[in-house]
Design a protein around this motif. Sequence first.
Motif, PDB file in Angstrom:
ATOM      1  N   GLU A  24     -21.160 -42.816 -41.417  1.00 21.59           N
ATOM      2  CA  GLU A  24     -20.151 -42.047 -42.016  1.00 21.59           C
ATOM      3  C   GLU A  24     -19.518 -42.943 -43.141  1.00 21.59           C
ATOM      4  O   GLU A  24     -18.811 -42.398 -44.092  1.00 21.59           O
ATOM      5  CB  GLU A  24     -18.997 -41.461 -41.279  1.00 21.59           C
ATOM      6  CG  GLU A  24     -19.468 -40.171 -40.363  1.00 21.59           C
ATOM      7  CD  GLU A  24     -20.015 -39.036 -41.074  1.00 21.59           C
ATOM      8  OE1 GLU A  24     -19.498 -38.795 -42.188  1.00 21.59           O
ATOM      9  OE2 GLU A  24     -20.886 -38.399 -40.582  1.00 21.59           O
ATOM     10  N   TRP A  26     -17.882 -45.596 -42.591  1.00 19.88           N
ATOM     11  CA  TRP A  26     -16.370 -46.054 -42.107  1.00 19.88           C
ATOM     12  C   TRP A  26     -16.455 -47.543 -41.526  1.00 19.88           C
ATOM     13  O   TRP A  26     -15.190 -48.012 -41.662  1.00 19.88           O
ATOM     14  CB  TRP A  26     -16.014 -45.021 -40.758  1.00 19.88           C
ATOM     15  CG  TRP A  26     -15.884 -43.726 -40.956  1.00 19.88           C
ATOM     16  CD1 TRP A  26     -15.826 -43.153 -42.439  1.00 19.88           C
ATOM     17  CD2 TRP A  26     -15.642 -42.787 -40.100  1.00 19.88           C
ATOM     18  NE1 TRP A  26     -15.569 -41.668 -42.379  1.00 19.88           N
ATOM     19  CE2 TRP A  26     -15.402 -41.441 -41.002  1.00 19.88           C
ATOM     20  CE3 TRP A  26     -15.602 -42.612 -38.841  1.00 19.88           C
ATOM     21  CZ2 TRP A  26     -15.327 -40.199 -40.332  1.00 19.88           C
ATOM     22  CZ3 TRP A  26     -15.513 -41.503 -38.528  1.00 19.88           C
ATOM     23  CH2 TRP A  26     -15.251 -40.176 -38.814  1.00 19.88           C
ATOM     24  N   ASP A 103      -5.713 -40.896 -38.627  1.00 11.60           N
ATOM     25  CA  ASP A 103      -5.934 -41.193 -40.028  1.00 11.60           C
ATOM     26  C   ASP A 103      -7.062 -40.293 -40.529  1.00 11.60           C
ATOM     27  O   ASP A 103      -8.281 -40.104 -40.093  1.00 11.60           O
ATOM     28  CB  ASP A 103      -6.402 -42.729 -39.916  1.00 11.60           C
ATOM     29  CG  ASP A 103      -5.600 -43.760 -39.735  1.00 11.60           C
ATOM     30  OD1 ASP A 103      -4.319 -43.564 -40.444  1.00 11.60           O
ATOM     31  OD2 ASP A 103      -5.347 -44.417 -38.939  1.00 11.60           O
ATOM     32  N   VAL A 105      -9.599 -38.438 -43.273  1.00 10.07           N
ATOM     33  CA  VAL A 105     -10.166 -38.790 -44.358  1.00 10.07           C
ATOM     34  C   VAL A 105      -9.776 -37.420 -45.341  1.00 10.07           C
ATOM     35  O   VAL A 105      -9.539 -36.397 -44.950  1.00 10.07           O
ATOM     36  CB  VAL A 105     -11.872 -38.812 -44.362  1.00 10.07           C
ATOM     37  CG1 VAL A 105     -12.090 -39.940 -43.476  1.00 10.07           C
ATOM     38  CG2 VAL A 105     -12.312 -37.362 -43.441  1.00 10.07           C
ATOM     39  N   GLU A 107     -11.136 -35.172 -47.118  1.00  4.30           N
ATOM     40  CA  GLU A 107     -11.952 -34.018 -46.987  1.00  4.30           C
ATOM     41  C   GLU A 107     -11.493 -32.959 -45.630  1.00  4.30           C
ATOM     42  O   GLU A 107     -11.681 -31.839 -45.866  1.00  4.30           O
ATOM     43  CB  GLU A 107     -13.461 -34.150 -47.182  1.00  4.30           C
ATOM     44  CG  GLU A 107     -14.062 -34.823 -46.134  1.00  4.30           C
ATOM     45  CD  GLU A 107     -14.209 -36.219 -46.359  1.00  4.30           C
ATOM     46  OE1 GLU A 107     -15.225 -36.977 -45.920  1.00  4.30           O
ATOM     47  OE2 GLU A 107     -13.508 -36.653 -47.480  1.00  4.30           O
ATOM     48  N   GLN A 108     -10.525 -33.517 -44.901  1.00  3.08           N
ATOM     49  CA  GLN A 108     -10.517 -32.877 -43.565  1.00  3.08           C
ATOM     50  C   GLN A 108      -8.872 -32.728 -43.574  1.00  3.08           C
ATOM     51  O   GLN A 108      -8.569 -32.032 -42.459  1.00  3.08           O
ATOM     52  CB  GLN A 108     -10.892 -33.857 -42.355  1.00  3.08           C
ATOM     53  CG  GLN A 108     -12.445 -33.777 -42.142  1.00  3.08           C
ATOM     54  CD  GLN A 108     -12.856 -32.385 -41.904  1.00  3.08           C
ATOM     55  OE1 GLN A 108     -12.224 -31.734 -41.148  1.00  3.08           O
ATOM     56  NE2 GLN A 108     -13.991 -32.201 -42.029  1.00  3.08           N
ATOM     57  N   GLN A 109      -8.147 -33.338 -44.551  1.00  6.07           N
ATOM     58  CA  GLN A 109      -6.871 -33.145 -44.363  1.00  6.07           C
ATOM     59  C   GLN A 109      -5.996 -31.714 -44.389  1.00  6.07           C
ATOM     60  O   GLN A 109      -5.179 -31.749 -43.546  1.00  6.07           O
ATOM     61  CB  GLN A 109      -6.077 -34.128 -45.581  1.00  6.07           C
ATOM     62  CG  GLN A 109      -6.360 -35.463 -45.314  1.00  6.07           C
ATOM     63  CD  GLN A 109      -5.872 -36.584 -46.249  1.00  6.07           C
ATOM     64  OE1 GLN A 109      -5.218 -36.126 -47.414  1.00  6.07           O
ATOM     65  NE2 GLN A 109      -6.307 -37.796 -46.538  1.00  6.07           N
ATOM     66  N   ASN A 122      -0.516 -42.970 -46.560  1.00  6.64           N
ATOM     67  CA  ASN A 122      -1.825 -43.143 -46.568  1.00  6.64           C
ATOM     68  C   ASN A 122      -2.228 -44.688 -46.336  1.00  6.64           C
ATOM     69  O   ASN A 122      -1.531 -45.815 -46.510  1.00  6.64           O
ATOM     70  CB  ASN A 122      -2.288 -42.911 -48.120  1.00  6.64           C
ATOM     71  CG  ASN A 122      -2.433 -41.453 -48.353  1.00  6.64           C
ATOM     72  OD1 ASN A 122      -2.521 -40.601 -47.639  1.00  6.64           O
ATOM     73  ND2 ASN A 122      -2.146 -41.482 -49.701  1.00  6.64           N
ATOM     74  N   ASP A 232      -6.894 -52.376 -44.039  1.00  6.07           N
ATOM     75  CA  ASP A 232      -6.481 -50.943 -44.324  1.00  6.07           C
ATOM     76  C   ASP A 232      -4.715 -50.942 -44.416  1.00  6.07           C
ATOM     77  O   ASP A 232      -4.129 -51.150 -43.615  1.00  6.07           O
ATOM     78  CB  ASP A 232      -7.043 -50.264 -43.054  1.00  6.07           C
ATOM     79  CG  ASP A 232      -8.328 -49.654 -43.063  1.00  6.07           C
ATOM     80  OD1 ASP A 232      -8.575 -49.532 -44.025  1.00  6.07           O
ATOM     81  OD2 ASP A 232      -8.808 -50.138 -42.222  1.00  6.07           O
ATOM     82  N   PHE A 253     -11.353 -47.026 -50.208  1.00  2.80           N
ATOM     83  CA  PHE A 253     -11.364 -45.972 -49.371  1.00  2.80           C
ATOM     84  C   PHE A 253      -9.886 -45.612 -48.835  1.00  2.80           C
ATOM     85  O   PHE A 253      -8.967 -46.646 -48.947  1.00  2.80           O
ATOM     86  CB  PHE A 253     -12.264 -46.360 -48.010  1.00  2.80           C
ATOM     87  CG  PHE A 253     -12.026 -45.334 -47.079  1.00  2.80           C
ATOM     88  CD1 PHE A 253     -13.099 -44.299 -46.998  1.00  2.80           C
ATOM     89  CD2 PHE A 253     -11.495 -45.658 -45.720  1.00  2.80           C
ATOM     90  CE1 PHE A 253     -13.269 -43.343 -45.975  1.00  2.80           C
ATOM     91  CE2 PHE A 253     -11.325 -44.635 -44.817  1.00  2.80           C
ATOM     92  CZ  PHE A 253     -12.291 -43.553 -44.835  1.00  2.80           C
ATOM     93  N   GLU A 254      -9.365 -44.464 -48.515  1.00  2.00           N
ATOM     94  CA  GLU A 254      -8.086 -44.198 -48.115  1.00  2.00           C
ATOM     95  C   GLU A 254      -8.201 -42.936 -47.026  1.00  2.00           C
ATOM     96  O   GLU A 254      -9.232 -42.159 -46.878  1.00  2.00           O
ATOM     97  CB  GLU A 254      -7.363 -43.754 -49.100  1.00  2.00           C
ATOM     98  CG  GLU A 254      -7.363 -42.436 -49.690  1.00  2.00           C
ATOM     99  CD  GLU A 254      -6.391 -41.918 -50.969  1.00  2.00           C
ATOM    100  OE1 GLU A 254      -5.620 -41.258 -50.846  1.00  2.00           O
ATOM    101  OE2 GLU A 254      -6.357 -42.924 -51.538  1.00  2.00           O
ATOM    102  N   ALA A 255      -7.450 -42.918 -46.282  1.00  2.00           N
ATOM    103  CA  ALA A 255      -7.276 -41.841 -45.196  1.00  2.00           C
ATOM    104  C   ALA A 255      -5.774 -41.745 -44.983  1.00  2.00           C
ATOM    105  O   ALA A 255      -4.792 -42.653 -44.856  1.00  2.00           O
ATOM    106  CB  ALA A 255      -7.852 -42.379 -43.647  1.00  2.00           C
TER     107      ALA A 255
END
Length: 280
Positions: A24, A26, A103, A105, A107-109, A122, A232, A253-255
């Motif tokens: 993925e 990660w 945390d 990603v 597209e899933q928030q 974030n 992070d 990258f961010e989450a």
Amino acid sequence: MTGFEIGGASAADMEMIRAWADEEGWNPGDTDRFAFAVADPDGFLVGRLDGEPVACVSAVRYGTGFGFIGFYIARPRVRGQGYGIRLWKAAMSRLDGRLVGLDGVVEQQDNYRRSGFRPAWNNVRHEGVPQAGDDGGVRVVDAATLPFSRLAAYDRKFFPEPRDAFLSAWTGLPGRTALAAVRDGQVEGLGVVRPCSGASRVGPLYAATPEVAAALLRRLAEHAPGGEIAVDVPDANPTATALLAALGLVPTFEAARMYTGPAPTVDLPGLYGVASLELG
């Protein structure tokens, strides 16, 4: 959904989950699974379709009131068929009655919001080789030379529940380097670097001042191949974000750190990098 079963993860499953997370993008740590297993031995679930693993999630309990969701992955061929949400519900049921964090990603928030999670900040991954500089007299020592009780007490400033077993493994696994900053006998910073498929991950990174954080980052980078690290960083700590930029690291990258209730009270000004996007 005939033939779909949910059960606890085996040691072999933990290696599989790590590989899935790598696919993925990660970049989990090479040995993270060994620390994760002691955090909550029953906290990792795998969904199997006709005996074949097709989805995974972690639902790790900390103390009596906190839990953390991570590693939520459905294999591409079964996405959109409802298997992932069944596993999600099993994970959330395991953490029922607790404040839960994750945390998420990008597209899933929206999906997490529908499950009752709200964003707190974030975590933005910064990667690169820290620019050289003067440590400014910051005293950095091998964290293993300090009594573990002092490290655990320091970690409690930045995490809502005790996690001594996890922290002991996280800082002590082979191949890792854990460094502490000490002044007048007091711990003023802690950082751990661990090998990964890509840039070596640094986390946690705690520091009383930007100077302490910079000194730890430079010293930790000495233990990373080519000096390349990834951290992070909570954007709720603008001092940390500015420091990473000043050291030449760039966002990749961010989450979103999200919770099911009010964000726990932690020392955000001293939190320069979270331990793990997977377990908090």
